[in-house]
Write a protein that holds these residues in place. Sequence first.
Motif, PDB file in Angstrom:
ATOM      1  N   LEU A  48       0.954  -1.300  -0.016  1.00 12.20           N
ATOM      2  CA  LEU A  48      -0.076  -0.133  -0.126  1.00 12.20           C
ATOM      3  C   LEU A  48       0.871   1.310  -0.117  1.00 12.20           C
ATOM      4  O   LEU A  48       1.972   1.258   0.598  1.00 12.20           O
ATOM      5  N   VAL A  70      -1.068  -0.864  -4.507  1.00 10.88           N
ATOM      6  CA  VAL A  70      -2.029   0.111  -4.416  1.00 10.88           C
ATOM      7  C   VAL A  70      -1.096   1.544  -4.470  1.00 10.88           C
ATOM      8  O   VAL A  70      -0.458   1.676  -3.382  1.00 10.88           O
ATOM      9  N   ARG A  96      -3.413  -1.304  -8.625  1.00 11.53           N
ATOM     10  CA  ARG A  96      -4.604  -0.597  -8.665  1.00 11.53           C
ATOM     11  C   ARG A  96      -4.177   0.886  -8.309  1.00 11.53           C
ATOM     12  O   ARG A  96      -3.395   1.163  -7.364  1.00 11.53           O
ATOM     13  N   SER A 100      -5.207   4.039  -0.776  1.00 13.18           N
ATOM     14  CA  SER A 100      -5.004   2.968   0.060  1.00 13.18           C
ATOM     15  C   SER A 100      -6.003   3.011   1.093  1.00 13.18           C
ATOM     16  O   SER A 100      -6.446   1.745   1.608  1.00 13.18           O
ATOM     17  N   VAL A 103      -9.164   0.996  -0.406  1.00  9.60           N
ATOM     18  CA  VAL A 103      -8.672  -0.420  -0.712  1.00  9.60           C
ATOM     19  C   VAL A 103      -8.549  -1.202   0.597  1.00  9.60           C
ATOM     20  O   VAL A 103      -9.144  -2.514   0.564  1.00  9.60           O
TER      21      VAL A 103
END
Length: 181
Positions: A48, A70, A96, A100, A103
Amino acid sequence: MRVIGGEFRSRPLKSIPGDTTRPTPDRLRESLFNILSAQIEGATFADLYAGTGAVGIEALSRGAAHCLFVEQSRGAAEVIRQNLKSLAAESRATVRQSKSTTVATTLQADIVFIDPPYQLTRDYETVLLALSEHPPKLVIVQHDIRQKLKESYADLKQSRTVRQGDNCLTFFEIPNLNLIA
């Protein structure tokens, strides 16, 4: 910047121009993966606030089955994709472009690495609390030595802290799993 060990050892990684991203120092990454050596093989790893993706790529290099990267910045997410392509590791990764904090509420991974920009102090607690709803086996937080984290976030309890220079790695686990000694 380069990969420290494993399958992609010594391979160069593209970095992000400017000073908006603070890459995890090589020595700190090496310490992290020495600690994780018994847990990384076959694990699903999440990076992340991934920046260049160096930590997640290191996880893949050392045997992680899959890594979720992420990253909110479009430019940084593109650098991650380029780094994965240069290593022919795209099939083992998902990138992605997202926050964060968003997600983290639905994340499914064995090991989660969190390294927000140090000025985003609220993100530490937000992400840790979101992760505690469906806790992974292990969460590692990289933070400034002056940033104080709580001893626990719901079921996630601090198990270890490693200090190197101005950086800390703080490990959180569910008690009684004893993954990190």
